[in-house]
Design a protein around this motif. Structure first.
Motif, PDB file in Angstrom:
ATOM      1  N   LEU A  26       0.832  -1.208   0.000  1.00 38.45           N
ATOM      2  CA  LEU A  26       0.000   0.000   0.000  1.00 38.45           C
ATOM      3  C   LEU A  26       0.866   1.258   0.000  1.00 38.45           C
ATOM      4  O   LEU A  26       0.624   2.201  -0.755  1.00 38.45           O
ATOM      5  N   VAL A  27       1.876   1.293   0.863  1.00 37.44           N
ATOM      6  CA  VAL A  27       2.756   2.465   0.960  1.00 37.44           C
ATOM      7  C   VAL A  27       3.500   2.688  -0.351  1.00 37.44           C
ATOM      8  O   VAL A  27       3.571   3.810  -0.849  1.00 37.44           O
ATOM      9  N   TRP A  28       4.028   1.638  -0.934  1.00 38.75           N
ATOM     10  CA  TRP A  28       4.745   1.769  -2.210  1.00 38.75           C
ATOM     11  C   TRP A  28       3.804   2.212  -3.326  1.00 38.75           C
ATOM     12  O   TRP A  28       4.187   2.998  -4.184  1.00 38.75           O
ATOM     13  N   SER A  29       2.562   1.708  -3.313  1.00 36.94           N
ATOM     14  CA  SER A  29       1.611   2.076  -4.368  1.00 36.94           C
ATOM     15  C   SER A  29       1.309   3.573  -4.362  1.00 36.94           C
ATOM     16  O   SER A  29       0.981   4.146  -5.396  1.00 36.94           O
ATOM     17  N   ALA A  30       1.428   4.197  -3.202  1.00 36.46           N
ATOM     18  CA  ALA A  30       1.171   5.639  -3.082  1.00 36.46           C
ATOM     19  C   ALA A  30       2.454   6.458  -3.220  1.00 36.46           C
ATOM     20  O   ALA A  30       2.419   7.677  -3.061  1.00 36.46           O
ATOM     21  N   LYS A  31       3.573   5.779  -3.481  1.00 35.81           N
ATOM     22  CA  LYS A  31       4.872   6.442  -3.635  1.00 35.81           C
ATOM     23  C   LYS A  31       5.257   7.247  -2.388  1.00 35.81           C
ATOM     24  O   LYS A  31       5.798   8.342  -2.473  1.00 35.81           O
ATOM     25  N   LEU A  32       4.940   6.666  -1.213  1.00 35.42           N
ATOM     26  CA  LEU A  32       5.298   7.302   0.047  1.00 35.42           C
ATOM     27  C   LEU A  32       6.628   6.757   0.549  1.00 35.42           C
ATOM     28  O   LEU A  32       7.100   5.723   0.082  1.00 35.42           O
ATOM     29  N   ASP A  33       7.191   7.437   1.523  1.00 39.14           N
ATOM     30  CA  ASP A  33       8.469   7.062   2.118  1.00 39.14           C
ATOM     31  C   ASP A  33       8.362   5.674   2.763  1.00 39.14           C
ATOM     32  O   ASP A  33       7.661   5.507   3.757  1.00 39.14           O
ATOM     33  N   PRO A  34       9.079   4.680   2.203  1.00 36.98           N
ATOM     34  CA  PRO A  34       8.992   3.325   2.750  1.00 36.98           C
ATOM     35  C   PRO A  34      10.036   3.030   3.823  1.00 36.98           C
ATOM     36  O   PRO A  34      10.129   1.906   4.300  1.00 36.98           O
ATOM     37  N   THR A  35      10.811   4.027   4.237  1.00 33.97           N
ATOM     38  CA  THR A  35      11.951   3.762   5.115  1.00 33.97           C
ATOM     39  C   THR A  35      11.583   3.606   6.582  1.00 33.97           C
ATOM     40  O   THR A  35      12.376   3.073   7.341  1.00 33.97           O
ATOM     41  N   GLN A  36      10.425   4.058   6.981  1.00 35.49           N
ATOM     42  CA  GLN A  36      10.060   3.968   8.398  1.00 35.49           C
ATOM     43  C   GLN A  36       8.773   3.190   8.596  1.00 35.49           C
ATOM     44  O   GLN A  36       7.898   3.572   9.362  1.00 35.49           O
ATOM     45  N   ILE A  37       8.674   2.080   7.897  1.00 35.64           N
ATOM     46  CA  ILE A  37       7.495   1.234   8.042  1.00 35.64           C
ATOM     47  C   ILE A  37       7.754   0.257   9.183  1.00 35.64           C
ATOM     48  O   ILE A  37       8.605  -0.618   9.080  1.00 35.64           O
ATOM     49  N   ARG A  38       7.032   0.460  10.267  1.00 32.75           N
ATOM     50  CA  ARG A  38       7.098  -0.439  11.417  1.00 32.75           C
ATOM     51  C   ARG A  38       5.672  -0.897  11.696  1.00 32.75           C
ATOM     52  O   ARG A  38       4.846  -0.119  12.183  1.00 32.75           O
ATOM     53  N   TRP A  39       5.399  -2.141  11.369  1.00 30.28           N
ATOM     54  CA  TRP A  39       4.024  -2.634  11.439  1.00 30.28           C
ATOM     55  C   TRP A  39       3.402  -2.398  12.804  1.00 30.28           C
ATOM     56  O   TRP A  39       2.193  -2.174  12.905  1.00 30.28           O
ATOM     57  N   SER A  40       4.200  -2.397  13.865  1.00 27.66           N
ATOM     58  CA  SER A  40       3.661  -2.246  15.214  1.00 27.66           C
ATOM     59  C   SER A  40       3.085  -0.852  15.482  1.00 27.66           C
ATOM     60  O   SER A  40       2.360  -0.664  16.460  1.00 27.66           O
ATOM     61  N   GLN A  41       3.381   0.120  14.625  1.00 25.70           N
ATOM     62  CA  GLN A  41       2.858   1.481  14.784  1.00 25.70           C
ATOM     63  C   GLN A  41       1.612   1.724  13.929  1.00 25.70           C
ATOM     64  O   GLN A  41       1.029   2.793  13.974  1.00 25.70           O
ATOM     65  N   PHE A  42       1.219   0.735  13.127  1.00 26.87           N
ATOM     66  CA  PHE A  42       0.139   0.900  12.160  1.00 26.87           C
ATOM     67  C   PHE A  42      -1.217   0.490  12.709  1.00 26.87           C
ATOM     68  O   PHE A  42      -1.339  -0.435  13.505  1.00 26.87           O
ATOM     69  N   GLN A  43      -2.238   1.184  12.206  1.00 24.64           N
ATOM     70  CA  GLN A  43      -3.627   0.779  12.307  1.00 24.64           C
ATOM     71  C   GLN A  43      -4.049   0.464  10.877  1.00 24.64           C
ATOM     72  O   GLN A  43      -3.588   1.114   9.921  1.00 24.64           O
ATOM     73  N   VAL A  44      -4.898  -0.527  10.716  1.00 25.47           N
ATOM     74  CA  VAL A  44      -5.339  -0.915   9.377  1.00 25.47           C
ATOM     75  C   VAL A  44      -6.858  -1.052   9.355  1.00 25.47           C
ATOM     76  O   VAL A  44      -7.483  -1.285  10.382  1.00 25.47           O
ATOM     77  N   ILE A  45      -7.393  -0.900   8.161  1.00 26.13           N
ATOM     78  CA  ILE A  45      -8.808  -1.187   7.931  1.00 26.13           C
ATOM     79  C   ILE A  45      -8.843  -2.354   6.952  1.00 26.13           C
ATOM     80  O   ILE A  45      -8.177  -2.319   5.911  1.00 26.13           O
ATOM     81  N   GLU A  46      -9.599  -3.372   7.328  1.00 26.98           N
ATOM     82  CA  GLU A  46      -9.691  -4.547   6.466  1.00 26.98           C
ATOM     83  C   GLU A  46     -11.142  -4.934   6.238  1.00 26.98           C
ATOM     84  O   GLU A  46     -12.032  -4.555   6.997  1.00 26.98           O
ATOM     85  N   ARG A  47     -11.333  -5.669   5.161  1.00 31.58           N
ATOM     86  CA  ARG A  47     -12.629  -6.288   4.868  1.00 31.58           C
ATOM     87  C   ARG A  47     -12.328  -7.624   4.218  1.00 31.58           C
ATOM     88  O   ARG A  47     -11.511  -7.694   3.297  1.00 31.58           O
ATOM     89  N   ASP A  48     -12.946  -8.654   4.723  1.00 33.63           N
ATOM     90  CA  ASP A  48     -12.738 -10.012   4.199  1.00 33.63           C
ATOM     91  C   ASP A  48     -11.254 -10.368   4.126  1.00 33.63           C
ATOM     92  O   ASP A  48     -10.767 -10.881   3.122  1.00 33.63           O
TER      93      ASP A  48
END
Length: 157
Positions: A26-48
Motif C-alpha cells: 500500500l505504501v509503495w503504491s502511493a509512492k510514500l516514504d517506505p523507510t520507516q514502516i514499522r508494522w507495530s505502529q500501524f492501524q489498518v482497515i480490512e474487509r474479508d
C-alpha cells in the motif's frame, strides 16, 4: 468536523506482523516514504481479510507524526482515509505533525484540524526527519507542507 463512519463489513484494528507485506505494498503504491514502516505502529482497515487502508503514528522525542496514510485505489472516496486519520489523531499522545505533498492534501488535512507550520518551528526530532523535504521545497520548489494538529477549534475559529 463530523465523525466519519466506517463502511459496513470493514474493521479497524491494530496491525500484526503478518500485515507487513500488505502495508508495504500500500505504501509503495502511493509512492510514500517506505523507510520507516514499522508494522507495530500501524492501524489498518480490512474487509474479508484484505487490507483496504493503513496509517501509522510514528513516535519521536516530544512529538508524533501521522504518516503512511494510504487507501487502496479501488476503495478511495468511501471515507476510509478520513475515518482512519480521525482515529489516529484521537490516539496521539504527543503533539502531532505530518508532512504532505501538494495543496489538495494540505486542504484535506486542514479540514481535520491541521495547520501549516514553518520547518523552523518543528520539534528538533522532526527537523532531522523532514530535512530532505525542506531542501526539496527550498531548492526545487517541491510543494511539500509541514503541518501541526491544532484541533478543530482552530479550523472553526
Amino acid at each position: 468536523m463530523q465523525k466519519s463512519l466506517l463502511p459496513k463489513n470493514c474493521q479497524l484494528r491494530t496491525a500484526v506482523a503478518t500485515d507487513m507485506g500488505s502495508i508495504r505494498r500500500l505504501v509503495w503504491s502511493a509512492k510514500l516514504d517506505p523507510t520507516q514502516i514499522r508494522w507495530s505502529q500501524f492501524q489498518v482497515i480490512e474487509r474479508d481479510k484484505s487490507l483496504l487502508a493503513c496509517g501509522q503514528l510514528r513516535v519521536f522525542p516530544e512529538a508524533q507524526e501521522l504518516g503512511s496514510l494510504v487507501v487502496a485505489t479501488d476503495y478511495r472516496g468511501q471515507g476510509l482515509g478520513t475515518y482512519l486519520a480521525q482515529h489516529l489523531i484521537q490516539s496521539a499522545s504527543q503533539p502531532l505533525y505530518l508532512e504532505c505533498l501538494g495543496q489538495q492534501l494540505c486542504g484535506y488535512y486542514h479540514r481535520m484540524g491541521f495547520q501549516v507550520v514553518e520547518w523552523r518551528v518543528l520539534p528538533r526530532s522532526l527537523q532531522g526527519k523532514f530535512r530532505l523535504s525542506k531542501v526539496a521545497k527550498t531548492l526545487l520548489r517541491v510543494p511539500v507542507h509541514f503541518m501541526y494538529y491544532a484541533g478543530m477549534e482552530e479550523v472553526q475559529g
